[in-house]
Design a protein around this motif. Structure first.
Motif, PDB file in Angstrom:
ATOM      1  N   PHE A  10      51.918 -42.303  -4.891  1.00 63.06           N
ATOM      2  CA  PHE A  10      51.440 -41.607  -6.081  1.00 63.06           C
ATOM      3  C   PHE A  10      49.977 -41.949  -6.317  1.00 63.06           C
ATOM      4  O   PHE A  10      49.577 -43.094  -6.164  1.00 63.06           O
ATOM      5  N   VAL A  11      49.204 -40.945  -6.676  1.00 62.48           N
ATOM      6  CA  VAL A  11      47.806 -41.159  -7.038  1.00 62.48           C
ATOM      7  C   VAL A  11      47.600 -40.590  -8.434  1.00 62.48           C
ATOM      8  O   VAL A  11      47.799 -39.403  -8.662  1.00 62.48           O
ATOM      9  N   ASP A  12      47.226 -41.445  -9.361  1.00 65.32           N
ATOM     10  CA  ASP A  12      46.963 -41.022 -10.733  1.00 65.32           C
ATOM     11  C   ASP A  12      45.482 -40.646 -10.832  1.00 65.32           C
ATOM     12  O   ASP A  12      44.642 -41.468 -11.179  1.00 65.32           O
ATOM     13  N   ARG A  34      31.340 -35.116 -15.473  1.00 59.58           N
ATOM     14  CA  ARG A  34      30.631 -34.926 -14.199  1.00 59.58           C
ATOM     15  C   ARG A  34      31.596 -34.657 -13.046  1.00 59.58           C
ATOM     16  O   ARG A  34      31.209 -34.168 -12.005  1.00 59.58           O
ATOM     17  N   TYR A  35      32.859 -35.006 -13.245  1.00 59.98           N
ATOM     18  CA  TYR A  35      33.870 -34.751 -12.228  1.00 59.98           C
ATOM     19  C   TYR A  35      34.508 -33.363 -12.377  1.00 59.98           C
ATOM     20  O   TYR A  35      35.265 -32.935 -11.518  1.00 59.98           O
ATOM     21  N   LEU A  36      34.227 -32.701 -13.493  1.00 59.79           N
ATOM     22  CA  LEU A  36      34.784 -31.374 -13.770  1.00 59.79           C
ATOM     23  C   LEU A  36      33.628 -30.453 -14.124  1.00 59.79           C
ATOM     24  O   LEU A  36      33.048 -30.561 -15.192  1.00 59.79           O
ATOM     25  N   TYR A  37      33.285 -29.522 -13.246  1.00 57.93           N
ATOM     26  CA  TYR A  37      32.071 -28.732 -13.465  1.00 57.93           C
ATOM     27  C   TYR A  37      32.165 -27.800 -14.648  1.00 57.93           C
ATOM     28  O   TYR A  37      31.145 -27.429 -15.239  1.00 57.93           O
ATOM     29  N   ASP A  38      33.377 -27.403 -15.040  1.00 54.56           N
ATOM     30  CA  ASP A  38      33.517 -26.522 -16.201  1.00 54.56           C
ATOM     31  C   ASP A  38      34.503 -27.086 -17.226  1.00 54.56           C
ATOM     32  O   ASP A  38      34.974 -26.379 -18.097  1.00 54.56           O
ATOM     33  N   GLY A  39      34.824 -28.355 -17.099  1.00 53.23           N
ATOM     34  CA  GLY A  39      35.779 -28.982 -18.002  1.00 53.23           C
ATOM     35  C   GLY A  39      37.210 -28.917 -17.496  1.00 53.23           C
ATOM     36  O   GLY A  39      38.103 -29.539 -18.048  1.00 53.23           O
ATOM     37  N   LEU A  40      37.434 -28.142 -16.434  1.00 49.53           N
ATOM     38  CA  LEU A  40      38.781 -27.983 -15.889  1.00 49.53           C
ATOM     39  C   LEU A  40      38.813 -28.160 -14.367  1.00 49.53           C
ATOM     40  O   LEU A  40      39.642 -28.879 -13.834  1.00 49.53           O
ATOM     41  N   HIS A  41      37.910 -27.509 -13.661  1.00 54.42           N
ATOM     42  CA  HIS A  41      37.900 -27.519 -12.197  1.00 54.42           C
ATOM     43  C   HIS A  41      37.008 -28.636 -11.663  1.00 54.42           C
ATOM     44  O   HIS A  41      35.949 -28.910 -12.226  1.00 54.42           O
ATOM     45  N   LEU A  42      37.442 -29.226 -10.571  1.00 55.80           N
ATOM     46  CA  LEU A  42      36.699 -30.342  -9.992  1.00 55.80           C
ATOM     47  C   LEU A  42      35.324 -29.920  -9.491  1.00 55.80           C
ATOM     48  O   LEU A  42      35.173 -28.878  -8.861  1.00 55.80           O
ATOM     49  N   SER A  43      34.359 -30.778  -9.767  1.00 59.66           N
ATOM     50  CA  SER A  43      33.009 -30.597  -9.224  1.00 59.66           C
ATOM     51  C   SER A  43      32.988 -31.201  -7.821  1.00 59.66           C
ATOM     52  O   SER A  43      33.988 -31.751  -7.351  1.00 59.66           O
ATOM     53  N   GLN A  44      31.840 -31.145  -7.169  1.00 63.09           N
ATOM     54  CA  GLN A  44      31.723 -31.769  -5.851  1.00 63.09           C
ATOM     55  C   GLN A  44      32.025 -33.266  -5.949  1.00 63.09           C
ATOM     56  O   GLN A  44      32.733 -33.814  -5.118  1.00 63.09           O
ATOM     57  N   GLU A  45      31.508 -33.892  -6.985  1.00 61.83           N
ATOM     58  CA  GLU A  45      31.761 -35.330  -7.180  1.00 61.83           C
ATOM     59  C   GLU A  45      33.243 -35.585  -7.474  1.00 61.83           C
ATOM     60  O   GLU A  45      33.818 -36.569  -7.010  1.00 61.83           O
ATOM     61  N   GLY A  46      33.871 -34.687  -8.218  1.00 61.16           N
ATOM     62  CA  GLY A  46      35.292 -34.799  -8.511  1.00 61.16           C
ATOM     63  C   GLY A  46      36.137 -34.632  -7.264  1.00 61.16           C
ATOM     64  O   GLY A  46      37.110 -35.366  -7.048  1.00 61.16           O
ATOM     65  N   ASN A  47      35.781 -33.663  -6.436  1.00 55.51           N
ATOM     66  CA  ASN A  47      36.496 -33.467  -5.177  1.00 55.51           C
ATOM     67  C   ASN A  47      36.362 -34.681  -4.271  1.00 55.51           C
ATOM     68  O   ASN A  47      37.317 -35.066  -3.598  1.00 55.51           O
ATOM     69  N   GLN A  48      35.194 -35.292  -4.258  1.00 51.18           N
ATOM     70  CA  GLN A  48      34.992 -36.489  -3.443  1.00 51.18           C
ATOM     71  C   GLN A  48      35.862 -37.634  -3.947  1.00 51.18           C
ATOM     72  O   GLN A  48      36.458 -38.369  -3.158  1.00 51.18           O
ATOM     73  N   LEU A  49      35.959 -37.780  -5.268  1.00 52.59           N
ATOM     74  CA  LEU A  49      36.795 -38.825  -5.854  1.00 52.59           C
ATOM     75  C   LEU A  49      38.258 -38.609  -5.458  1.00 52.59           C
ATOM     76  O   LEU A  49      38.939 -39.541  -5.033  1.00 52.59           O
ATOM     77  N   VAL A  50      38.746 -37.372  -5.554  1.00 55.82           N
ATOM     78  CA  VAL A  50      40.122 -37.066  -5.170  1.00 55.82           C
ATOM     79  C   VAL A  50      40.330 -37.340  -3.681  1.00 55.82           C
ATOM     80  O   VAL A  50      41.317 -37.964  -3.287  1.00 55.82           O
ATOM     81  N   PHE A  51      39.403 -36.893  -2.851  1.00 53.96           N
ATOM     82  CA  PHE A  51      39.505 -37.130  -1.408  1.00 53.96           C
ATOM     83  C   PHE A  51      39.587 -38.625  -1.111  1.00 53.96           C
ATOM     84  O   PHE A  51      40.438 -39.072  -0.338  1.00 53.96           O
ATOM     85  N   ASP A  52      38.698 -39.403  -1.721  1.00 59.05           N
ATOM     86  CA  ASP A  52      38.681 -40.847  -1.466  1.00 59.05           C
ATOM     87  C   ASP A  52      39.999 -41.505  -1.880  1.00 59.05           C
ATOM     88  O   ASP A  52      40.519 -42.375  -1.180  1.00 59.05           O
ATOM     89  N   GLU A  53      40.547 -41.072  -3.018  1.00 61.83           N
ATOM     90  CA  GLU A  53      41.805 -41.642  -3.491  1.00 61.83           C
ATOM     91  C   GLU A  53      42.971 -41.248  -2.574  1.00 61.83           C
ATOM     92  O   GLU A  53      43.819 -42.070  -2.252  1.00 61.83           O
ATOM     93  N   LEU A  54      43.013 -39.990  -2.167  1.00 65.51           N
ATOM     94  CA  LEU A  54      44.076 -39.547  -1.254  1.00 65.51           C
ATOM     95  C   LEU A  54      43.964 -40.240   0.097  1.00 65.51           C
ATOM     96  O   LEU A  54      44.977 -40.650   0.681  1.00 65.51           O
ATOM     97  N   LEU A  55      42.749 -40.387   0.580  1.00 67.91           N
ATOM     98  CA  LEU A  55      42.542 -41.083   1.846  1.00 67.91           C
ATOM     99  C   LEU A  55      43.026 -42.528   1.756  1.00 67.91           C
ATOM    100  O   LEU A  55      43.636 -43.053   2.688  1.00 67.91           O
ATOM    101  N   SER A  56      42.797 -43.148   0.618  1.00 76.21           N
ATOM    102  CA  SER A  56      43.268 -44.512   0.392  1.00 76.21           C
ATOM    103  C   SER A  56      44.796 -44.588   0.475  1.00 76.21           C
ATOM    104  O   SER A  56      45.351 -45.504   1.090  1.00 76.21           O
ATOM    105  N   VAL A  57      45.483 -43.612  -0.112  1.00 78.14           N
ATOM    106  CA  VAL A  57      46.946 -43.577  -0.069  1.00 78.14           C
ATOM    107  C   VAL A  57      47.433 -43.331   1.360  1.00 78.14           C
ATOM    108  O   VAL A  57      48.385 -43.960   1.818  1.00 78.14           O
ATOM    109  N   VAL A  58      46.776 -42.435   2.079  1.00 79.14           N
ATOM    110  CA  VAL A  58      47.154 -42.173   3.467  1.00 79.14           C
ATOM    111  C   VAL A  58      46.983 -43.439   4.298  1.00 79.14           C
ATOM    112  O   VAL A  58      47.848 -43.797   5.091  1.00 79.14           O
ATOM    113  N   ARG A  59      45.881 -44.137   4.110  1.00 79.91           N
ATOM    114  CA  ARG A  59      45.649 -45.387   4.860  1.00 79.91           C
ATOM    115  C   ARG A  59      46.707 -46.443   4.541  1.00 79.91           C
ATOM    116  O   ARG A  59      47.116 -47.205   5.402  1.00 79.91           O
TER     117      ARG A  59
END
Length: 122
Positions: A10-12, A34-59
């Motif tokens: 699980f990734v919170d 800064r992680y949500l470009y319109d208050g709802l959808h992920l920005s580039q920085e938000g997508n990177q944060l999600v990717f890093d967290e998911l990669l951590s879980v996969v590892r």
């Protein structure tokens, strides 16, 4: 709780976003914005944060399907990347050219463990 009870990873993400950009007491600013470009959808920085967290879980939990990046450019989306547990069933997009497009797809999914290398040689 459900993930723990069922033995699932699980990734919170929301907690990760809030801890990465904590709210300043007494301020109306929403620093996690800064992680949500319109208050709802992920920005580039938000997508990177999600990717890093998911990669951590996969590892941590699914090492057998971890895709290692290309050693030359650090990307995970080309034929230089690899996974010990995931064999390719089709050639990588960067292995297909006008010269080989007719024959490269003649490979069967069972025979395609090395499609990208064969495509570059032909």
């Amino acid at each position: 709780e459900v993930a723990a009870a069922t033995g699932c990873a699980f990734v919170d993400i929301w907690s990760k976003v809030q801890s990465a950009a904590p709210v300043v007491p007494g301020s109306d600013e929403q620093p996690w914005g800064r992680y949500l470009y319109d208050g709802l959808h992920l920005s580039q920085e938000g997508n990177q944060l999600v990717f890093d967290e998911l990669l951590s879980v996969v590892r941590e939990h699914f090492l057998e399907v971890l895709v290692e990046p290309d050693r030359y450019n650090g990307k995970r989306d080309n034929s230089g990347s690899f996974s010990k547990g995931l064999l390719p069933h089709m050639p990588w997009h960067d292995a297909i050219s006008l010269q080989n497009q007719d024959k490269i797809f003649q490979e069967t999914s069972d025979d395609c463990t090395d499609c990208a290398k064969r495509a570059r040689v032909s």
